[in-house]
Design an enzyme around this catalytic site. Structure first.
Site, PDB file in Angstrom:
ATOM      1  N   TYR A 121       0.769  -1.093   0.099  1.00 36.87           N
ATOM      2  CA  TYR A 121       0.042  -0.049  -0.049  1.00 36.87           C
ATOM      3  C   TYR A 121       0.877   1.336   0.020  1.00 36.87           C
ATOM      4  O   TYR A 121       0.102   2.334  -0.317  1.00 36.87           O
ATOM      5  CB  TYR A 121      -0.990  -0.018   1.157  1.00 36.87           C
ATOM      6  N   PHE A 401     -10.081  -4.451  11.212  1.00 40.84           N
ATOM      7  CA  PHE A 401     -11.426  -4.250  10.185  1.00 40.84           C
ATOM      8  C   PHE A 401     -10.691  -4.684   8.816  1.00 40.84           C
ATOM      9  O   PHE A 401     -11.295  -4.640   7.983  1.00 40.84           O
ATOM     10  CB  PHE A 401     -11.621  -2.691  10.057  1.00 40.84           C
TER      11      PHE A 401
END
Length: 401
Positions: A121, A401
């Site tokens: 990322y 999450f």
């Protein structure tokens, strides 16, 4: 390859589960699907080829605490996956760029994520902003040095139904103190309390210890060595808002005579426990990994949302290849901050990932400068910025999450 991107719908959920399951090696049951996408599904963007979904990304809406006690409304990026037979073709790049542009159009200040792999990322502007460590403690030889204070009297053992009514408020008070901490909606709490057996990793259902200023949930793996108890305790949730709660909860944990070890990925890197026990070395850190990643989108709004422990004013350039570079004058201090566009020459230049890594105070700016993701030619200004971006607590997100 004729790639198309569009918002995902509920009709896409079965295909999204298929793509994600293949990417992560999971087979989703009907119960898994209902648990994951029933009460609080993420908002999806899907990539299709010939109307077949080949890639997906999604996000949940969070409130994230920022240094100084303020908050940012941020999307938490999740469910990122690409079909194995469509990789290395630009599908992920298309999805991630589309998602950021959509966030920008909505006026989102920043986006966050947690990464299954550490090398993905950074190229999309996300920087690792906090750390998560695995802690292992030998309970048999570890005790609190102030255990004679009898502080454990305020600790209660609750069942799941009782804990469901108590934990959300304790968590709210804790997260407002911790930079990077995330809120949990009622639907999120309901999901956590499902506690399905197939997701326990061979351990028990959760136990709950609560204190008026914090709580710990944990699982136990039963293990006996030739009749000698050697149970393993794994802390699942670690939410402690005061010194008294910390001592009281640990007094109970360390008094569990059948436990051989206590381990967790939830104890922050700056937790005071090593200094409160009889043997500093027994609180062993066996791994350190990245925690939450931050991607500034509206850098001015992001920087203005937090406070700074010392007064600082500097012209900062933020290099954003996707949305365009920004030159901003940051003026901040303990009482608040402003950040606005300027034509003045830049005194410091951040890559997007560098600013994301600096934002929550989890990494020193001098370290980022040595890595080349921050450039500042004035050593005194760099020192001042480093002080300004520092925090009195290590950032910790606390909610997977």
């Amino acid at each position: 390859m004729d790639l198309e991107l569009r918002p995902g719908t509920t009709d896409d959920h079965a295909e999204i589960l298929r793509v994600d399951g293949v990417a992560f090696g999971d087979h989703f049951t009907e119960q898994d699907a209902e648990d994951a996408l029933g009460a609080q599904p993420p908002q999806f963007t899907v990539a299709t080829v010939a109307d077949q979904i080949v890639g997906v990304t999604g996000h949940y809406d969070f409130t994230m605490t920022v240094p100084g006690g303020g908050a940012l409304q941020v999307p938490g990026v999740t469910w990122v996956s690409v079909s194995p037979v469509h990789r290395r073709r630009g599908v992920l790049r298309a999805l991630m760029d589309r998602q950021v542009r959509d966030f920008a159009a909505l006026g989102v200040p920043a986006a966050i994520l947690t990464a299954s792999e550490g090398g993905i990322y950074g190229r999309f502007g996300y920087g690792p902003a906090s750390s998560v460590r695995k802690t292992v403690l030998d309970r048999r030889v570890t005790r609190l040095v102030q255990s004679g204070q009898k502080t454990s009297g305020e600790v209660q053992v609750l069942n799941a139904e009782q804990a469901r009514s108590v934990l959300p408020e304790l968590h709210r008070r804790w997260r407002e103190q911790v930079p990077g901490a995330l809120n949990r909606t009622e639907a999120w709490w309901d999901h956590l309390f499902l506690d399905r057996e197939q997701h326990r990793g061979g351990m028990s259902a959760k136990f709950y210890l609560t204190h008026p200023e914090g709580y710990v949930s944990y699982r136990v793996k039963e293990q006996w060595n030739d009749g000698i108890a050697a149970l393993q305790c794994r802390i699942v949730d670690y939410v402690i808002s005061s010194t008294d709660a910390h001592a009281a909860l640990w007094q109970v944990l360390l008094g569990m005579d059948l436990f051989e070890s206590i381990e967790s990925h939830q104890i922050p890197v700056d937790d005071p426990l090593p200094f409160l026990v009889n043997d500093f070395r027994q609180v062993r850190t066996t791994a350190v990994n990245d925690g939450v990643w931050v991607r500034p989108i509206d850098a001015a709004a992001t920087l203005a949302a937090r406070t700074y422990p010392v007064e600082v004013e500097a012209v900062i350039e933020v290099v954003d290849p996707l949305l365009g570079d920004r030159r901003l004058v940051l003026a901040g201090g303990p009482d608040g901050a402003s950040c606005r566009p300027t034509d003045r020459p830049a005194q410091a230049s951040f890559s997007l990932a560098g600013l994301g890594s600096a934002y929550l105070g989890g990494h020193r700016l001098s370290t980022l400068a040595r890595a080349g993701v921050l450039r500042c030619d004035d050593p005194r200004l760099l020192s001042r910025l480093e002080l300004a971006f520092s925090t009195d607590r290590a950032p910790f997100y606390g909610t997977a999450f």
